[in-house]
Scaffold this motif. Structure first.
Motif, short mmCIF file in Angstrom:
data_model
loop_
_atom_site.label_atom_id
_atom_site.label_comp_id
_atom_site.label_asym_id
_atom_site.label_seq_id
_atom_site.Cartn_x
_atom_site.Cartn_y
_atom_site.Cartn_z
N LEU A 184 20.56 55.64 34.30
CA LEU A 184 19.82 54.56 34.96
C LEU A 184 19.18 55.01 36.27
CD1 LEU A 184 22.26 51.52 34.61
CD2 LEU A 184 20.00 51.75 33.59
N PRO A 185 18.14 54.34 36.75
CA PRO A 185 17.37 53.32 36.04
C PRO A 185 16.14 53.91 35.39
CG PRO A 185 16.79 53.29 38.35
CD PRO A 185 17.73 54.46 38.16
N PHE A 186 15.66 53.26 34.32
CA PHE A 186 14.40 53.66 33.69
C PHE A 186 13.27 52.79 34.22
CE2 PHE A 186 17.77 54.64 30.64
CZ PHE A 186 17.55 56.00 30.50
N ASP A 187 12.05 53.30 34.07
CA ASP A 187 10.88 52.50 34.44
C ASP A 187 10.27 51.79 33.23
OD1 ASP A 187 10.90 53.27 37.20
OD2 ASP A 187 10.15 55.23 36.55
N ILE A 188 10.32 52.50 32.10
CA ILE A 188 9.76 51.92 30.87
C ILE A 188 10.66 52.25 29.68
CG2 ILE A 188 7.76 51.81 29.33
CD1 ILE A 188 6.03 52.84 31.64
N VAL A 189 11.00 51.25 28.91
CA VAL A 189 11.79 51.46 27.70
C VAL A 189 10.88 51.24 26.50
CG1 VAL A 189 13.83 50.75 26.40
CG2 VAL A 189 13.87 50.67 28.90
N ILE A 190 10.88 52.21 25.59
CA ILE A 190 9.92 52.18 24.49
C ILE A 190 10.61 52.04 23.14
CG2 ILE A 190 8.06 53.49 23.34
CD1 ILE A 190 7.81 55.05 26.06
N ASP A 191 10.18 51.09 22.37
CA ASP A 191 10.67 50.94 21.00
C ASP A 191 9.92 51.98 20.15
OD1 ASP A 191 11.05 50.26 18.35
OD2 ASP A 191 10.88 48.10 18.68
N GLY A 192 10.57 53.13 19.95
CA GLY A 192 9.89 54.27 19.35
C GLY A 192 9.37 54.02 17.95
N LEU A 193 10.19 53.37 17.14
CA LEU A 193 9.79 53.18 15.75
C LEU A 193 8.57 52.26 15.67
CD1 LEU A 193 10.70 54.05 12.97
CD2 LEU A 193 11.94 51.90 12.76
N ASN A 194 8.63 51.23 16.48
CA ASN A 194 7.54 50.26 16.53
C ASN A 194 6.23 50.90 16.95
OD1 ASN A 194 6.10 47.90 18.07
ND2 ASN A 194 7.58 46.98 16.66
N VAL A 195 6.29 51.71 18.01
CA VAL A 195 5.09 52.38 18.51
C VAL A 195 4.57 53.39 17.49
CG1 VAL A 195 4.25 53.96 20.30
CG2 VAL A 195 5.68 52.02 20.94
N SER A 196 5.48 54.00 16.74
CA SER A 196 5.06 55.05 15.81
C SER A 196 4.23 54.50 14.65
CB SER A 196 6.28 55.79 15.27
OG SER A 196 6.96 54.98 14.33
N HIS A 197 4.24 53.18 14.49
CA HIS A 197 3.44 52.58 13.41
C HIS A 197 2.09 52.08 13.91
CE1 HIS A 197 6.43 52.89 10.33
NE2 HIS A 197 7.33 52.32 11.10
N MET A 198 1.78 52.40 15.15
CA MET A 198 0.59 51.83 15.77
C MET A 198 -0.69 52.09 14.98
SD MET A 198 -0.49 52.13 19.69
CE MET A 198 0.67 53.44 19.76
N LYS A 199 -0.93 53.36 14.70
CA LYS A 199 -2.11 53.68 13.88
C LYS A 199 -1.60 54.16 12.54
CE LYS A 199 -5.78 55.71 15.86
NZ LYS A 199 -6.88 54.86 16.32
N PRO A 200 -1.76 53.36 11.51
CA PRO A 200 -1.15 53.66 10.21
C PRO A 200 -1.69 54.95 9.58
CG PRO A 200 -2.33 51.55 10.17
CD PRO A 200 -2.49 52.10 11.53
N ARG A 201 -2.91 55.33 9.92
CA ARG A 201 -3.48 56.53 9.31
C ARG A 201 -2.96 57.80 9.97
NH1 ARG A 201 -9.12 54.96 8.43
NH2 ARG A 201 -9.09 53.38 6.79
N GLN A 202 -2.34 57.64 11.10
CA GLN A 202 -1.91 58.82 11.85
C GLN A 202 -0.43 59.08 11.62
OE1 GLN A 202 -4.27 59.18 15.30
NE2 GLN A 202 -2.46 59.57 16.53
N MET A 203 -0.04 60.35 11.74
CA MET A 203 1.36 60.71 11.61
C MET A 203 2.18 59.90 12.61
SD MET A 203 2.70 64.57 11.68
CE MET A 203 1.10 65.24 12.01
N GLN A 204 3.36 59.44 12.19
CA GLN A 204 4.16 58.58 13.07
C GLN A 204 4.53 59.27 14.38
OE1 GLN A 204 7.38 56.57 11.05
NE2 GLN A 204 6.09 56.21 9.29
N CYS A 205 4.91 60.57 14.29
CA CYS A 205 5.32 61.23 15.53
C CYS A 205 4.13 61.46 16.46
CB CYS A 205 6.08 62.52 15.25
SG CYS A 205 5.12 63.80 14.51
N GLU A 206 2.95 61.54 15.88
CA GLU A 206 1.76 61.71 16.71
C GLU A 206 1.47 60.44 17.51
OE1 GLU A 206 -1.33 64.94 15.07
OE2 GLU A 206 -1.69 62.88 14.42
#
Ligand code: ZN
Length: 468
Positions: A287-309
């Motif tokens: 602790l403390p963090f500034d931003i907490v990221i829901d990784g799986l959710n973000v990884s689906h942002m652009k469906p045509r792109q690789m998730q880890c990208e």
């Protein structure tokens, strides 16, 4: 099969039926087609007459289909005829028939009959949202606003959420009407939008504006505007509500969420106590963090792109300015695959802390815990609305605080149509929610009738104030 254009005689129906590949379902198929093609009611009627002649009676399912056709064409006397037949033959109807009858009659000059039917439905089941909405619209259309609001409150009491469409109807049909009671009810709808974080779309906003301006002696004027980044309204100079929670509010919210949502009974159904304990230890040590990221959710942002990208781009973008990041991941991300490449994962782990949960675990609980433990400044990134958790929050004050905190701390993201860029919308210093001071109203609205899951707050506002 194509329905005939004109009514047929019995022999002609018989001939058609015999030429059909599965004669035993001929009438059902034919009536379905008639509804689809919007065939003349007379044609359907001639089929039913033929069925009655050859079988002695007409099956319920056929009557309902015929009813659907009559409703579709607004044939009031036929609707009433079918109702009479059904009532005599079946005593109690099911919800499909009631939905059709209420919808059909509410749009006709027999609209009071729809209310009688609603009464009947109430005795055997909970009326559907559309039942209420049909009756509310009918009552409003005939300027019976008291009745309309009575039904509206009844549906809210039954936890049926009204559509924007019916809420808009209240404003449309109350235009120019007098009465403090009526005004109070319409303000009540605006508070309903506020409490549920609902943003009206453009045409609904226009109805609100016109209603305000039509209040006799009210002197209300509405203007469309963009609120300044500082939170000031350029039209009336009013400063919008702050998006920050006070220290006291924040502490209260944090305690509540950790108690009710995180340690509440349903947490461990989704994650094991051991795993959550491991997560807590992990978080407390960093602790403390500034931003907490829901990784799986973000990884689906652009469906045509690789998730880890996708995740890589997000982490790079958010890591600017030395922000301390926590990414909530899943164990499967560590297995080298076409979507999750080892080198990229390694590189990301240099820029952010990662916690990898079991593949089945619920991310929300982890996200809430890490963000709230980090403190008031900490933001979070997810496309989810955290809807389930709102329901866990027991009282309305806490729910309200939660939504306010969410609006101020959830970083929304969207990807631009062309290119790889991901755009993040920073949280605003003012609260994006319907608000009033008594002599002003500020109502955020959306440009188009939008998708359900939009997490972006609108940038356009309706400013309404009284001119003296
Ligand atoms: Zn203003």
């Amino acid at each position: 099969i194509q329905p005939p254009e004109n009514p047929l005689q019995s022999e002609e129906w018989n001939r058609l039926r015999e030429s059909f590949s599965s004669p035993e379902i001929f009438e059902d198929v034919m009536l379905n087609r008639m509804v689809k093609c919007n065939s003349p009611v007379d044609v359907a009627k001639s089929l039913l007459t033929h069925v009655a002649k050859s079988h002695g009676d007409i099956a319920y399912s056929l009557l309902v289909k015929y009813l659907a056709l009559c409703v579709q064409q607004g044939k009031t006397s036929e609707i009433l005829d079918v109702y009479d037949i059904m009532k005599i033959r079946f005593k109690i109807l099911e919800s499909g028939a009631y939905n059709l009858l209420i919808r059909g009659l509410s749009n006709s000059d027999q609209w009071r009959m729809a209310l009688t039917l609603l009464e009947e439905v109430r005795k055997i089941m909970i009326p559907s949202r559309t039942n209420y909405e049909s009756c509310i619209k009918a009552a409003s259309r005939h300027q019976e606003m008291n009745l309309a609001f009575e039904l509206y409150h009844e549906m809210l009491d039954k936890d049926l959420a009204p559509t924007l469409d019916v809420l808009q109807a209240f404003f449309d049909f109350s235009r120019g009407m007098k009465g403090p009671e009526l005004q109070k009810e319409l303000f009540g709808i605006l508070f309903y939008l506020r409490d549920n974080q609902i943003y009206p779309h453009k045409t609904f906003m226009r109805s609100i504006k016109l209603w305000f301006e039509s209040i006799p002696g009210g002197n209300w004027r509405g203007h469309l505007t963009n609120i300044k980044d500082s939170g000031q309204c350029p039209v009336c100079n009013h400063q919008l509500e702050d998006s920050e929670l006070t220290e006291e509010e924040y502490n209260k919210l944090r305690e509540r969420i950790i108690r009710d949502v995180i340690h509440g009974t349903d947490t461990f159904r989704k994650t094991s106590p051991q795993e959550f304990e491991a997560f807590q230890t992990f978080v407390e040590n960093r602790l403390p963090f500034d931003i907490v990221i829901d990784g799986l959710n973000v990884s689906h942002m652009k469906p045509r792109q690789m998730q880890c990208e996708n995740l890589f781009n997000a982490v790079n973008c958010l890591a600017k300015g030395n922000a301390r990041l926590l990414v909530l991941g899943r164990k499967h991300m560590l297995i080298n695959s076409s979507n999750w490449r080892k080198e990229l994962m390694k590189e990301m782990q240099d820029k952010a802390d990662f916690f990898f949960a079991e593949n089945i675990s619920e991310d929300d609980t982890f996200l809430l815990y890490a963000t709230l433990r980090s403190g008031k400044h900490c933001k979070f990134v997810t496309r989810d609305f955290l809807r389930d958790h709102k329901a866990c929050l027991s009282d309305s004050v806490t729910r309200h605080l939660f939504r306010k905190w969410q609006r101020g701390h959830q970083i929304a993201f969207y990807s631009s149509v062309e290119g790889k860029r991901i755009n993040f919308l920073p949280a605003l210093p003012y609260d994006c929610v319907v608000q009033t001071t008594g002599d002003t109203w500020h109502i955020p609205y959306k440009n188009i009738f939008e998708e359900k899951y939009s997490y972006q707050v609108p940038r356009k506002w309706l400013c309404i104030h009284q001119k003296w």
